[in-house]
Each structure stands twice: as structure tokens, then as C-alpha cells.
Design a protein around this motif. Structure first.
Motif, PDB file in Angstrom:
ATOM      1  N   ALA A   1     130.264 -20.442  94.574  1.00  0.00           N
ATOM      2  CA  ALA A   1     128.897 -20.322  95.083  1.00  0.00           C
ATOM      3  C   ALA A   1     127.925 -20.050  93.942  1.00  0.00           C
ATOM      4  N   LEU A   2     128.333 -19.187  93.020  1.00  0.00           N
ATOM      5  CA  LEU A   2     127.507 -18.865  91.863  1.00  0.00           C
ATOM      6  C   LEU A   2     127.228 -20.114  91.033  1.00  0.00           C
ATOM      7  N   ALA A   3     128.269 -20.897  90.779  1.00  0.00           N
ATOM      8  CA  ALA A   3     128.112 -22.121  89.992  1.00  0.00           C
ATOM      9  C   ALA A   3     127.172 -23.106  90.666  1.00  0.00           C
ATOM     10  N   LEU A   4     127.294 -23.237  91.978  1.00  0.00           N
ATOM     11  CA  LEU A   4     126.469 -24.208  92.709  1.00  0.00           C
ATOM     12  C   LEU A   4     125.021 -23.747  92.824  1.00  0.00           C
ATOM     13  N   ILE A   5     124.832 -22.510  93.260  1.00  0.00           N
ATOM     14  CA  ILE A   5     123.477 -22.013  93.490  1.00  0.00           C
ATOM     15  C   ILE A   5     122.676 -21.967  92.190  1.00  0.00           C
ATOM     16  N   SER A   6     123.348 -21.674  91.083  1.00  0.00           N
ATOM     17  CA  SER A   6     122.634 -21.547  89.806  1.00  0.00           C
ATOM     18  C   SER A   6     122.343 -22.880  89.139  1.00  0.00           C
ATOM     19  N   ASN A   7     123.058 -23.935  89.532  1.00  0.00           N
ATOM     20  CA  ASN A   7     122.884 -25.225  88.856  1.00  0.00           C
ATOM     21  C   ASN A   7     122.328 -26.314  89.757  1.00  0.00           C
TER      22      ASN A   7
ATOM     23  N   MET B   1     124.902 -24.648  81.639  1.00  0.00           N
ATOM     24  CA  MET B   1     125.335 -24.345  82.998  1.00  0.00           C
ATOM     25  C   MET B   1     125.848 -22.912  83.096  1.00  0.00           C
ATOM     26  N   ILE B   2     126.505 -22.441  82.043  1.00  0.00           N
ATOM     27  CA  ILE B   2     126.960 -21.049  82.013  1.00  0.00           C
ATOM     28  C   ILE B   2     125.758 -20.109  81.949  1.00  0.00           C
ATOM     29  N   GLU B   3     124.754 -20.464  81.178  1.00  0.00           N
ATOM     30  CA  GLU B   3     123.557 -19.640  81.092  1.00  0.00           C
ATOM     31  C   GLU B   3     122.861 -19.548  82.444  1.00  0.00           C
ATOM     32  N   ASN B   4     122.774 -20.667  83.153  1.00  0.00           N
ATOM     33  CA  ASN B   4     122.196 -20.655  84.498  1.00  0.00           C
ATOM     34  C   ASN B   4     122.961 -19.694  85.412  1.00  0.00           C
ATOM     35  N   ALA B   5     124.283 -19.755  85.342  1.00  0.00           N
ATOM     36  CA  ALA B   5     125.110 -18.900  86.187  1.00  0.00           C
ATOM     37  C   ALA B   5     124.957 -17.431  85.822  1.00  0.00           C
ATOM     38  N   ALA B   6     124.875 -17.144  84.529  1.00  0.00           N
ATOM     39  CA  ALA B   6     124.727 -15.760  84.080  1.00  0.00           C
ATOM     40  C   ALA B   6     123.404 -15.168  84.551  1.00  0.00           C
ATOM     41  N   PHE B   7     122.312 -15.964  84.508  1.00  0.00           N
ATOM     42  CA  PHE B   7     121.018 -15.481  84.989  1.00  0.00           C
ATOM     43  C   PHE B   7     121.041 -15.247  86.493  1.00  0.00           C
ATOM     44  N   ARG B   8     121.829 -16.015  87.224  1.00  0.00           N
ATOM     45  CA  ARG B   8     121.940 -15.819  88.666  1.00  0.00           C
ATOM     46  C   ARG B   8     122.832 -14.632  88.996  1.00  0.00           C
ATOM     47  N   LEU B   9     123.901 -14.452  88.216  1.00  0.00           N
ATOM     48  CA  LEU B   9     124.825 -13.344  88.478  1.00  0.00           C
ATOM     49  C   LEU B   9     124.155 -12.000  88.229  1.00  0.00           C
ATOM     50  N   THR B  10     123.383 -11.908  87.138  1.00  0.00           N
ATOM     51  CA  THR B  10     122.720 -10.644  86.814  1.00  0.00           C
ATOM     52  C   THR B  10     121.245 -10.743  87.175  1.00  0.00           C
ATOM     53  N   SER B  11     120.437 -11.237  86.255  1.00  0.00           N
ATOM     54  CA  SER B  11     119.002 -11.349  86.507  1.00  0.00           C
ATOM     55  C   SER B  11     118.382 -12.273  85.468  1.00  0.00           C
ATOM     56  N   PRO B  12     117.359 -13.036  85.846  1.00  0.00           N
ATOM     57  CA  PRO B  12     116.637 -13.805  84.836  1.00  0.00           C
ATOM     58  C   PRO B  12     116.159 -12.891  83.714  1.00  0.00           C
ATOM     59  N   GLY B  13     116.407 -13.325  82.498  1.00  0.00           N
ATOM     60  CA  GLY B  13     116.032 -12.536  81.339  1.00  0.00           C
ATOM     61  C   GLY B  13     117.137 -11.627  80.834  1.00  0.00           C
ATOM     62  N   LEU B  14     118.159 -11.384  81.658  1.00  0.00           N
ATOM     63  CA  LEU B  14     119.283 -10.523  81.251  1.00  0.00           C
ATOM     64  C   LEU B  14     120.540 -11.337  80.966  1.00  0.00           C
ATOM     65  N   GLY B  15     120.951 -12.156  81.931  1.00  0.00           N
ATOM     66  CA  GLY B  15     122.083 -13.054  81.731  1.00  0.00           C
ATOM     67  C   GLY B  15     123.360 -12.362  81.305  1.00  0.00           C
TER      68      GLY B  15
END
Length: 442
Positions: free
Chosen positions: A114-120, A268-282
Motif C-alpha cells: 500500500a505504501l509503495a502504491l499510494i506514494s508512487n 520511488m524509494i524517496e516517495n515512499a519514505a516521504f509517505r511513511l514518515t512525512s514530507p521533508g523528513l523521509g
């Protein structure tokens, strides 16, 4: 004094009939060549992991616990480099193309997907599956089953192309359904609760090549759950952009208590990291707590643990095919995951099989599994899993929905002796209830 082998426990000590034991020995004796091939794959994959750990200078410092924000967590960052190198198979020497996200904050395989899909994906995009409908729990993520927070709620559409006869890509249909809105293609490597075959890495590569030939800029994600280390290569090697999986399956090696991973294209990993934590934190935040040692050691052991699960699956498939049950993969198919599906034909046989697997467990062996409702599934499901980690399917487990053809999905086995015992116990429970032709044991 010589050792009296009669003083040692054997499979008969667990209440298994001599006829079942003899049958198991006969089947095991016929699998020498298959087991040797599995051993060879495990050896090569073990060296790959060891090389990546040495290359990235894994040290005792990596096992220090981080808390709070998790800033400058050296062990977490090193673990992600190891995952990156192993799954990209050292294709990215300049470290510009690939990255990894391996975190305890990713709660399970469905969460990782879900994280991979929603973030990308973005509103107006379309998600496309060229291998039919995905695993049951993803139906809620996509919105095929209406659910809060689904992709469809965010204006992301979905289409799919079923496999022909559950085995072959429908290239003409795939070509027609790829369109200007198709932003991400998801390929599920394993079968889930479907009758379709598991895809080999070579087959995934052929599919990726075809799709990229039509739409070169489309993102391609592979749901790698259950497939890690079952072959010599992983799907990034054949052109996938992103791999996703769970740490309580193959790559956790039975030691990871929670977690999931994403490995692939850096953006794509960066997109997922920003979704998992927060934009600007990743990736900069996310404490590893005291889990890095378990994650690292589990990954180190994973090829060997996966080997034991594969031997268990091959053994089960051969036993039950000889007794007249349809199994998949059969003995002529290349194996690309740790799952063996067996069509047990009746509700009673499915329940008895799962009782046998539970009775072979190191944890909760005295518990009798019963069918029940489970969130995300359309039918009642029976699950047998006496595991050290709840829901860990690299540990010996079996489950299946209570619907015709009463197909059970067997997976896992941290050790070969326990995997073998589980299969024999399943045979025994069915033996006691006359659920197969006993004359076939001879």
C-alpha cells in the motif's frame, strides 16, 4: 560404549503411523536431485548476502539502539545499503539508481505494498495488473472492495488483464489496456489465494520487456512476497523498478519480529519514505529501536531458512500428488516461491491438514485451528501457525479459504526436520479420518 539409537526420539514418537513414516521415507529418497539443486541456490544466495555485508562494513556499531527521531541511525542506514546491494545484485556501483527502505514501522506485507502504491501514484493515474487480480487484502487497498483510504477514493483507477488459463500472459489484452493514464504496473510474483501459477524471474523479465517496449516510462513494481532467495536472481535484475516484501516472510529469516521493505529506483524509494514518515523528513527519521540486530542476522540467515521452506514445499507436493491430490507447483515446474498449494477436495480434509501442521509446531502445538472470519477475506479462513512471530509465514504454516476446491497453501519451515514433521502430521491426521486412499502409501 556405543550409542543406542533406540533412546532417541523419532517421527513415530509424535504419534505418526509406521505406514505414513515409510511413505515419507520413500518420497524423500526420490528427491535427492531436487534437494541438491535447492542447496546450490541457497549457497550462492548466502554468498551474495555475505559479500554485501562485508562490502558495506557491517560492524557491532550497527546493532546500537536508536530511539526518538532516529537521526543518524548508522545500523538502519547500513542495513538498507545491504538490501539495496543484494536485491539490485550490485548493478549500481555509483549508488545513483537504487535505494532501499527497510523499517519496523512498515507493519506487514500489505502495508508495504500500500505504501509503495499510494506514494508512487497520483490522482488521475491508473494502476494496471497484467497478471490478474492481486492478493485478497490488496482489494481493499485498491478499492475493488470499497474501503476507507483506498486508491479509488483518491481518484486512482485500476485495470487488469487476467492470465490465460492461470498460466500465460495475454499479451494482446495487455497491449490494449496499457494507455496514457497507466502510471504504474504491479506484478504479483506469487499466487496468493488464486489458482494461477507463481511467476519465475525469467517470466517476469519477459513481461517487463514487453510492457516497457510499449510504454518505456511506466513504473513497474513487483510484489516479491514469498519469492526472495528461491532463485539465483531477483526481479530488479530483469528490469523491475521496485520490489516490495515483508520481513516476516523470507528476508526476515525467522528472526525479524515485524517490518517490511522496498528496494528499487531511488526516486520511488524517496516517495515512499516521504509517505511513511512525512514530507521533508523521509528516510532521515524512524528509530530502529532494538531491531537492527534481528533484521541483519535474519537477512544473513534468510537464504538458508528459505532453503528449508523450499524443501518442505517440494516434499509436501510430492507426497500429496502421489496420493491423488492436485498440487502446484508440480514436480515438473520450476519453483519461484516457498508456497505449495494442494487441492484437498473436501472441507474435512482441509481442516485435518491444518490440524496436522499446527500439531507439528514448536509454539501452540496443542491448539486446534478452526475456520473463522478474517478481515480482508471474502470467505472464512482456517490458519495453522504455531509461530514465534505472529503471522510469520517463513515459519511453518498453512492456511486456506473454506471454498471449493478447499485449497490449502503451505509455506515456511525454519528447519527441515520440523517441515518434514509438519507434512507427516498432516498426512497422519488425514490418515486417521480416511481422507485419502491408504493403499497408495505402499
Amino acid at each position: 560404549m556405543g550409542i543406542d539409537e533406540n533412546n532417541f526420539l523419532d517421527y513415530k514418537s509424535f504419534g505418526i503411523d509406521e505406514n505414513v513414516i515409510s511413505f515419507g521415507k520413500l518420497v524423500e529418497g526420490s528427491l535427492t536431485e531436487r534437494f541438491d539443486a535447492i542447496e546450490s541456490i541457497a549457497e550462492k544466495n548466502s554468498l551474495k548476502v555475505l559479500y554485501a555485508m562485508q562490502k558495506n562494513r557491517v560492524s557491532t556499531e550497527c546493532f546500537s539502539m536508536s530511539t526518538g527521531y532516529g537521526y543518524n541511525d548508522y545500523g538502519r542506514d547500513t542495513l538498507e545499503k545491504v538490501y539495496r546491494d543484494v536485491f539490485s545484485e550490485f548493478q549500481d556501483p555509483d549508488k545513483e539508481k537504487y535505494d532501499a527502505l527497510v523499517r519496523p514501522q512498515i507493519t506487514c506485507g500489505t502495508h508495504a505494498l500500500a505504501l509503495a502504491l499510494i506514494s508512487n501514484l497520483r490522482p488521475g493515474d491508473e494502476l494496471f495488473s497484467p497478471v490478474g487480480q492481486p492478493y485478497d487484502t490488496l482489494l481493499n487497498v485498491i478499492g475493488i472492495n470499497p474501503s476507507k483510504g483506498s486508491l479509488m477514493e483518491y481518484g486512482i483507477s485500476y485495470s487488469e488483464s487476467p492470465l490465460i488459463d492461470g498460466r500465460y500472459f495475454d499479451f494482446e489484452d495487455i497491449k490494449q489496456k496499457l494507455n496514457e493514464k497507466t502510471a504504474l504496473v504491479t506484478i504479483q510474483r506469487s499466487r496468493g489465494y488464486a489458482a494461477r501459477k507463481t511467476l519465475t524471474v525469467d517470466e517476469i523479465g519477459q513481461l517487463i520487456s514487453f510492457i516497457k517496449g510499449i510504454k518505456p516510462d511506466v513504473k513497474i513494481m513487483v510484489d516479491n512476497c514469498y519469492g526472495e532467495f528461491t532463485e539465483l536472481h531477483e526481479p530488479l535484475f530483469v528490469g523491475a523498478d521496485l520490489l516490495v516484501g515483508s520481513l516476516i516472510k523470507n528476508p526476515g529469516g525467522g528472526l525479524a519480529p515485524v517490518g517490511g521493505y522496498l528496494v528499487g529506483r531511488k526516486d520511488m524509494i524517496e516517495n515512499a519514505a516521504f509517505r511513511l514518515t512525512s514530507p521533508g523528513l523521509g528516510k532521515e527519521v524512524g528509530a530502529s529501536l532494538d531491531m537492527t540486530r534481528s533484521f541483519m542476522q535474519g537477512f544473513f540467515l534468510s537464504p538458508e531458512i528459505t532453503k528449508n521452506a523450499m524443501k518442505t514445499a517440494v516434499f509436501a507436493g510430492n507426497c500429496f500428488s502421489r496420493l491423488g491430490f492436485h498440487v502446484s507447483p508440480d514436480d515438473n515446474e520450476q519453483r519461484s516461491d516457498i508456497i505449495e498449494s494442494i487441492d484437498l477436495k473436501t472441507r474435512e480434509a482441509l481442516i485435518a491438514f491444518c490440524e496436522g501442521i499446527q500439531a507439528a509446531a514448536p509454539v501452540d502445538s496443542f491448539v486446534i485451528p478452526e475456520p473463522s472470519y478474517m478481515p480482508g477475506y471474502a470467505d472464512d479462513v482456517i490458519m495453522a501457525a504455531g509461530a514465534f512471530v505472529q503471522g510469520s509465514s517463513i515459519e511453518l504454516s498453512a492456511d486456506g479459504p473454506l471454498r471449493d476446491p478447499f485449497r490449502v497453501f503451505l509455506q515456511g519451515g525454519l528447519t527441515w526436520p520440523q517441515g518434514k514433521l509438519g507434512v507427516l502430521m498432516a498426512l497422519q491426521k488425514m490418515y486417521e479420518r480416511d481422507l485419502y486412499d491408504k493403499s497408495l502409501l505402499c
